[in-house]
Every structure is written in structure tokens, then in C-alpha cells.
Design an enzyme around this catalytic site. Structure first.
Site, PDB file in Angstrom:
ATOM      1  N   HIS A  86      38.441 -36.892 -32.703  1.00  0.00           N
ATOM      2  CA  HIS A  86      38.560 -36.509 -31.292  1.00  0.00           C
ATOM      3  C   HIS A  86      39.738 -37.191 -30.597  1.00  0.00           C
ATOM      4  O   HIS A  86      39.760 -37.296 -29.385  1.00  0.00           O
ATOM      5  CB  HIS A  86      37.256 -36.794 -30.516  1.00  0.00           C
ATOM      6  CG  HIS A  86      36.120 -35.921 -30.977  1.00  0.00           C
ATOM      7  ND1 HIS A  86      34.967 -35.800 -30.253  1.00  0.00           N
ATOM      8  CD2 HIS A  86      35.967 -35.137 -32.071  1.00  0.00           C
ATOM      9  CE1 HIS A  86      34.143 -34.974 -30.901  1.00  0.00           C
ATOM     10  NE2 HIS A  86      34.735 -34.567 -32.001  1.00  0.00           N
ATOM     11  N   ASP A 114      39.124 -31.855 -37.142  1.00  0.00           N
ATOM     12  CA  ASP A 114      37.744 -31.501 -36.810  1.00  0.00           C
ATOM     13  C   ASP A 114      37.790 -30.234 -35.974  1.00  0.00           C
ATOM     14  O   ASP A 114      38.049 -30.296 -34.775  1.00  0.00           O
ATOM     15  CB  ASP A 114      37.138 -32.683 -36.054  1.00  0.00           C
ATOM     16  CG  ASP A 114      35.753 -32.405 -35.498  1.00  0.00           C
ATOM     17  OD1 ASP A 114      35.158 -31.374 -35.866  1.00  0.00           O
ATOM     18  OD2 ASP A 114      35.274 -33.212 -34.694  1.00  0.00           O
ATOM     19  N   GLU A 139      31.275 -25.776 -30.886  1.00  0.00           N
ATOM     20  CA  GLU A 139      30.487 -26.866 -31.446  1.00  0.00           C
ATOM     21  C   GLU A 139      30.669 -28.134 -30.645  1.00  0.00           C
ATOM     22  O   GLU A 139      29.738 -28.907 -30.433  1.00  0.00           O
ATOM     23  CB  GLU A 139      30.896 -27.112 -32.913  1.00  0.00           C
ATOM     24  CG  GLU A 139      29.974 -28.074 -33.664  1.00  0.00           C
ATOM     25  CD  GLU A 139      30.342 -29.547 -33.536  1.00  0.00           C
ATOM     26  OE1 GLU A 139      29.501 -30.397 -33.889  1.00  0.00           O
ATOM     27  OE2 GLU A 139      31.442 -29.879 -33.065  1.00  0.00           O
ATOM     28  N   GLU A 140      31.890 -28.363 -30.174  1.00  0.00           N
ATOM     29  CA  GLU A 140      32.214 -29.653 -29.537  1.00  0.00           C
ATOM     30  C   GLU A 140      31.479 -29.899 -28.230  1.00  0.00           C
ATOM     31  O   GLU A 140      31.410 -31.029 -27.761  1.00  0.00           O
ATOM     32  CB  GLU A 140      33.729 -29.771 -29.312  1.00  0.00           C
ATOM     33  CG  GLU A 140      34.555 -29.831 -30.594  1.00  0.00           C
ATOM     34  CD  GLU A 140      34.267 -31.052 -31.460  1.00  0.00           C
ATOM     35  OE1 GLU A 140      33.464 -31.913 -31.056  1.00  0.00           O
ATOM     36  OE2 GLU A 140      34.835 -31.130 -32.565  1.00  0.00           O
ATOM     37  N   HIS A 148      33.365 -24.845 -37.580  1.00  0.00           N
ATOM     38  CA  HIS A 148      33.634 -24.435 -36.196  1.00  0.00           C
ATOM     39  C   HIS A 148      35.133 -24.369 -35.922  1.00  0.00           C
ATOM     40  O   HIS A 148      35.922 -25.135 -36.470  1.00  0.00           O
ATOM     41  CB  HIS A 148      32.888 -25.310 -35.182  1.00  0.00           C
ATOM     42  CG  HIS A 148      33.314 -26.742 -35.107  1.00  0.00           C
ATOM     43  ND1 HIS A 148      34.359 -27.159 -34.313  1.00  0.00           N
ATOM     44  CD2 HIS A 148      32.824 -27.855 -35.702  1.00  0.00           C
ATOM     45  CE1 HIS A 148      34.479 -28.475 -34.423  1.00  0.00           C
ATOM     46  NE2 HIS A 148      33.567 -28.932 -35.272  1.00  0.00           N
TER      47      HIS A 148
END
Lengths: 354, 352
Positions: A321, A176, A210-211, A64
């Protein structure tokens, strides 16, 4: 070639869920002439098709493009109120540098809150709530235009840093899942360079959102309808000093992580076995996740269309995150090489549904 | 000759490492930056740097300008498995900004580190509302325990990673502008003042340990300088939306002057007048007890030194993104220049 420049460039690019355009541009730029094989679907995912010898077989690999971030929800006395996009612990927000994208221009800011001198005893032991924070982009005279507006997007501002013994570690924002994006770009370049003809069509997907769980991957998978999907991700690890062995989740520096189960998927046993065997065959470290946590695009992909066998290969990443996510550089190369070997060794007939 | 901008002075000085108790860590760089503009410098037993710039006037009175040179930080307490480090605070850290912060551990060489945090994926319900005590936090260094033990002695200082960012309204954000931004203003002012212009012999005290419970720097520094009058220059709490106006001063509106029982009212009034004549805006600030700065230590340092307490507005104090307005720093620089050249004040406060 072991080079981390691509990863650095991607991590430092702006792209919260909902505003991935700068990441898309960066990916297309990095793909160079290969970008003509890319199409953008209606959900905004980028899909690069690598034709193989048998068009009836399809494999999807995905990462992503989006990262956690913010949206400006209002402006009060020149300070920006905001909401988080994706799961961010409020404790990694206070005091941070951020960037707001306003009208095509990046505006620097600092997430402010009351100075420690003014905090009560209680406030010093409690995390500040996001609703009590604000972004300070500077002060303006009355009547002056403020270079920010409601609905602008923002991300952390955090440099890519190599550190630790022999610079083996990396600190950055958005590892990420720009790490996954970087591996997919390297994969596309490698296949093109070697003129590799795979015995199936390969769909290299860069997905959106995605998050926030909306998952552009859902759309990509239902359009492609692959037989097999490999999701490149990063997974939270707890390998800190003092953590009980079973709760460490996985170890940084010990190769890519294969999920058995997470909060949205029970992964395909045959694919996990195949990944482990591929690692062993080529001498590439790979590990199995010891903890049930998180979820990723596989949760959406495996139940799309007629059903898809799914594997998640993740980078063990500390402090996910946060603006300071940490990985071991070696894990990036291990994942890249494992994926490459898996795709070349894959006998798709072994995965026929009986 | 092109003079160095206030922004560059701030970047140069604030970027140095000077956690309380370790003020001499970057001594060579400090001397390179500051020493050329002074006649002498001495380092005393508590870690102060006392710079002297002499006036060409005979029998000039003695003026002390105090700006504390130390900064808040941390100290290495224990080295653990996997290259994680336990720390203790040095000075009043803001506990809310620590998780995921970038730091530098100053051992035999600087070691980059990240303060650990637990990602949402691995948290227990309710965990994200509680702050951890600084003593329970770990720093991730990316080293093995064995190597780290060789290069990072227990007790090594730890500071925030220096990173400076400009905001949209002429602001600068970064670490330890409390109080080296004030030091930068003072040094810039004196670097641009000719000894013929000085109304007094000027002692610039880069005091040590202000942020620690000791505050020894000002006590000892004021004693050693033995001035006729003094100006204490420190940052002052900037107005933010969550604090009332009367507890703070505003950014972009000039320097602040503290009024209250500790400071010399006469010297404060003279300074206010000086600002008015120079066209500099002044924000009055009331401190009914201590000023929260070195002022009280200086006043008591040698049988009552008349002292004026000057503030540079700063938001988010004690974070790694303290914010000031460069225009305010320019104002402070101008005030210092006017003050050190003011013969009337110098004569009025010369001790009898």
C-alpha cells in the site's frame, strides 16, 4: 517463458477502487482473442470461463484489479484536497508524485505540505494528517480552467523498477494485486495454448474494490457458486533486518505464501495440505504465513452462497500500500507455476463435502 | 545556433549527484556540461568549483556569482543482514517524506534502494502518527549483506532518485533544484554571453557544503575569488497554502530580492532598478537576521564584499519533489545576463 513485462504493464496502469476501467481494458487487451470468453457481471468484475469436462464442478480463481488511491474532495486556492481510498499510511503520502484522472486525461501532481524550514519541532516528529495535505498540479491564472474536479480519482505515480543483486527484486505501485491479475492472464493463455481440458469448469475472476472491503468477489462468488476458490493476493511481510523471527510474517524470495488464518478467514485445511504437497511434488517453493494479519477476498468468498472452500496464495511483499512495494521476482514465477500445477493435479472428488 | 533550454539545463545539472561532501562524484559530467563556457576552473580544498569567464575589457572589476552546488542527502552508516542499510542525514532532510522514498546509494556503482515503511497491515494502533528518526530508518537494497559490503563502503553518499515531472502550469518537480536550478540559470546566462559584453571578470562559484553545518564553501570560495562585488543566488521558500505570505515568495511571479541588514542595500537597489528596466518582476523578501543563504559568508569572506541576495521561488524545498516554475528560472537567467553586462554597476562597485 519468464517475462515480467505483463506485470510491469499492469502495475503501471491506473485503477484505484471505484475506477478500475483502465485495468479492465488492459486485461482484455492482454487476453487478446480469449477476451471473447470474458463477461462482465453487474458488479463490474470480469469473469473468464474455461469450460471443462464436468460442468457440475466449479473452481474459481480470483485476483482483484483495484489498488489503493485517492479521491479529490475539493479544490482550495488551486490545490486539490483529497481522501484516501483504501488503507494508506499518511507517512508514505507526503512529497509523492500522483496522477489524477480528469475527463479522460492523466494529470500529474505532487502531494505537498509545508517545507521543513517552516515546520515546528513538533511537526517534525509527527506525521502530517491527510486532511492537512494537498495535491499540487500546478498553478493557474484566474479564470483558467483547472484540469481536476471533485470526485476525480487518483493513484500514486511510481515506475516499475528492477533492482538488487542480479535484478532479483521489483519495486512498483499496485503489485497488490496486479501480480494476481498477471498470473491469471498467464494461466488463461497457457490453458488455451495447451488446449487443456480440466475435469471441471474454471472461472478466472478479476474483481473490483477489494481494497475498501466492499469486495466485488462477493458478487462473483455468489453468481458462480464454486466448490473451491483460490485467491491470488499479496501479503505484508516484515522480513527486515532486526525483526524477530516469528514477527517476520513470511520471507521474500521463498515462494508463495499460504495463509492459515487472517482477520477475515480460517482457511481450508485440506486445500492448504494440497497446496503444500503440490509444491513438494513439483519442487516449487511455498511457505506458510507465520502471523495473523490482513484479510482479502477469501473473507467474502468462503461464506458466500452454500459456502466455499478457500485458499489464499499470496506474494510476500514488502511495504504494501505504498508507492514503493517490493517483491522478489522469483516469487511471482513460483506462484504462477504452483497455481498451474494445482489446477491440473486437482482431484475435485477429494474435496467433496462429507 | 539553437541554445539549450533552461529546462534541459536544469535536468542536466540537478540530475547530477552532489550530496554535501561528495560534490566531486559526478565531476566528469559536470566538466563536460559547464567547462566549455569558461576560461578556467579550479577545485579547492573544501570542494568548491570556481569557474572564471574573463571580460575582454582591460582592468575589469571582479564579480562573484555564488550558487551552491551541493544538495541534501544521506550517508551509509551500517550494513545489516539481508542487505538493509542504516543511514544518517546530510543536511536538513524533511523527515515526513522518507518512508517508501526511492534512493540511490553511491558506492563503487550506483545501487537503487527503497526506504522501508511498515504497511498498515502490520502496524500497532497509533503507530502511523509518529515519524521515525532518520537514524532508525532502513534502506532496502535487494542485495545480500556479503555482496553489499564489497560494493558499498561505509560513508558512501545516498541521494534521492532523480525523477522529474512536469505539472500543468509550466512547473517542474524533482530533486535538488535547491540549488542546482540556480546554477543552471547562471551557466545558461554565461554560455550565451560574449566576453565583449561582460562588464567584469565573472567568477562563478559552485560552492560546496552549503547544506551541511560547515558552509565552508562560501567562506573559502569568496576568499579565493576576491571579488569587488557579488551576487548570491539560491532558491527561496515558495508560498504554499499552509504558510503565511510574508514568510514566503510566490511561484510564477519572478525572482526575489532579499532586503535586510546583511545584504548591500545599494547593490540591491541597483539590481531592482536593473530588473525594472529589463521588465522583470521582482518580489521583495525580508530577512532581518541571516538570509539563510551563503550571503553572510560572502559578505564576511574578505573584509566586506557588497553582496546582493537573489532568490528563485521553490516549493517543498528539501524534498525529492521540489517544485519551481520554469518561467521564473528564465527570469533569473535574464537577470544574471543583464547583471554581468552592466557596466554602471561594475564601475560603481569597483573597489577604490
Amino acid at each position: 517463458m519468464d517475462n515480467l513485462d505483463l506485470l510491469k504493464e499492469l502495475c503501471e496502469t491506473f485503477g484505484p477502487s471505484g475506477w478500475e476501467d483502465p485495468v479492465k481494458e488492459k486485461i482484455l487487451e492482454e487476453l487478446g482473442p480469449l477476451s471473447r470468453l470474458v463477461r462482465e457481471d453487474r458488479a463490474g468484475n470480469l469473469i473468464l470461463t474455461v469450460s471443462g469436462t464436468d460442468h457440475s464442478r466449479k473452481v474459481m480463481v480470483s485476483a482483484h484489479m483495484d489498488e489503493v488511491g485517492f479521491m479529490v474532495s475539493g479544490i482550495e486556492d488551486g490545490y486539490l484536497k483529497f481522501r484516501t481510498v483504501g488503507g494508506i499510511d499518511p507517512r508514505v503520502l507526503c512529497g509523492r508524485r500522483v496522477q489524477i484522472l480528469h475527463d479522460g486525461r492523466y494529470v500529474n501532481g505532487v502531494i505537498g505540505s509545508k517545507a521543513v524550514h517552516h515546520q515546528t519541532e513538533e511537526e517534525r516528529s509527527q506525521a502530517t494528517k491527510v486532511k492537512d495535505m494537498y495535491i499540487d498540479i500546478g498553478s493557474f491564472e484566474e479564470g483558467e480552467d483547472i484540469p481536476a474536479a471533485m470526485c476525480d480519482y487518483g493513484t500514486f505515480l511510481s515506475e516499475f523498477v528492477r533492482f538488487g543483486e542480479e535484478d532479483r527484486m521489483i519495486k512498483a505501485k499496485a503489485i497488490d494485486d496486479r501480480l494476481g491479475c498477471a498470473i491469471l492472464i498467464e494461466l488463461a493463455r497457457e490453458l488455451a495454448k495447451n488446449h487443456t481440458m480440466l475435469p471441471y469448469d474454471l472461472y478466472i475472476c478479476f474483481t473490483r474494490c477489494e481494497e475498501i472491503g466492499y469486495s466485488g468477489a462477493t458478487v462473483a462468488a455468489s453468481v458462480i457458486q464454486p466448490d473451491i476458490a483460490v485467491v491470488l493476493e499479496s501479503t505484508a511481510v516484515g522480513d527486515l533486518a532486526g525483526t524477530e523471527d516469528h514477527a517476520r510474517v513470511a520471507e521474500t524470495g521463498a515462494g508463495g505464501v499460504l495463509s492459515l488464518v487472517d482477520r477475515s478467514t480460517i482457511y481450508d485445511e485440506d486445500l492448504i495440505r494440497f497446496a503444500l504437497a503440490t509444491g513438494e511434488k513439483h519442487g516449487i517453493p511455498v511457505q506458510v504465513k507465520k502471523w495473523v494479519s490482513g484479510g482479502n477476498d477469501a473473507g467474502h468468498i468462503h461464506k458466500s452462497g452454500r459456502g466455499v472452500r478457500c485458499l489464499a496464495l499470496s506474494a510476500p511483499a514488502r511495504y504494501l500500500h505504498s508507492p514503493s512495494t517490493v517483491i522478489c521476482a522469483q516469487d511471482y514465477f513460483c506462484m504462477r507455476d504452483l497455481l498451474s500445477h494445482m489446477l491440473q493435479d486437482l482431484q475435485i472428488s477429494d474435496f467433496e463435502t462429507r | 545556433m539553437e541554445t539549450k533550454s533552461i529546462k534541459q539545463w536544469i535536468l542536466d545539472l540537478c540530475g547530477l549527484m552532489s550530496v554535501s561532501g561528495s560534490e566531486s562524484y559526478d565531476e566528469n559530467k559536470l566538466m563536460e556540461l559547464v567547462r566549455p563556457f569558461f576560461d578556467s576552473v579550479e577545485r579547492d580544498p573544501v570542494g568548491n568549483y570556481l569557474f572564471l569567464k574573463k571580460s575582454r575589457r582591460e582592468n575589469a572589476p571582479r564579480l562573484l556569482l555564488d550558487t551552491h552546488y551541493d544538495e541534501i542527502g544521506m550517508m551509509v552508516r551500517e550494513i545489516l543482514e539481508g542487505g538493509f542499510v542504516r543511514i544518517t542525514n546530510i543536511g536538513g532532510l524533511d523527515p515526513r517524506i522518507l518512508p517508501a522514498a526511492e534512493v540511490v546509494l553511491y558506492g563503487e556503482k550506483p545501487v537503487f534502494g527503497v526506504i522501508v515503511s511498515t504497511p498498515p497491515h502490520l502496524q500497532k494502533p497509533g503507530e502511523s502518527s509518529k515519524l521515525q528518526d532518520v537514524r532508525d530508518l532502513l534502506i532496502d537494497t535487494g542485495y545480500t549483506k556479503e555482496t553489499l559490503e564489497k560494493i558499498l563502503p561505509i560513508g558512501s553518499p545516498v541521494g534521492y532518485m532523480p525523477r522529474y515531472t512536469e505539472l500543468e502550469g509550466g512547473e517542474l518537480a524533482g530533486k535538488s533544484m535547491d540549488n542546482k536550478a540556480c546554477g543552471a540559470c547562471v551557466i545558461k546566462a554565461l554560455s550565451e554571453t560574449d566576453p565583449d559584453e561582460l562588464a567584469a571578470d565573472v567568477y562563478v562559484l559552485f560552492s560546496a557544503k552549503e547544506e551541511s553545518s560547515s558552509t565552508a564553501g562560501a567562506n573559502v570560495g569568496a576568499y579565493r575569488a576576491d571579488p569587488d562585488y557579488a551576487m548570491c543566488i539560491d532558491v527561496n521558500l515558495g508560498k504554499t497554502p499552509d504558510v503565511s505570505k510574508d514568510e514566503t515568495v510566490e511561484l510564477g511571479k519572478g525572482i526575489s530580492l532579499t532586503y535586510g541588514p546583511v545584504v548591500s542595500r545599494k547593490l540591491t537597489d541597483r539590481t531592482a532598478e536593473l530588473c525594472r528596466n529589463a521588465g522583470l518582476n521582482v518580489q521583495p523578501y525580508i530577512a532581518t537576521r541571516s538570509t539563510g543563504t551563503n550571503t553572510v559568508k560572502i559578505v564576511l569572506g574578505r573584509a566586506g564584499i557588497p553582496t546582493v541576495d537573489v532568490g528563485l521561488p521553490l516549493k517543498y524545498m528539501h524534498t525529492y519533489n521540489e517544485v519551481l516554475v520554469l518561467k521564473d528560472a528564465e527570469d533569473l537567467c535574464r537577470l544574471v545576463r543583464e547583471f554581468v553586462c552592466d557596466a554602471r554597476i561594475a564601475e560603481e562597485f569597483r573597489r577604490g
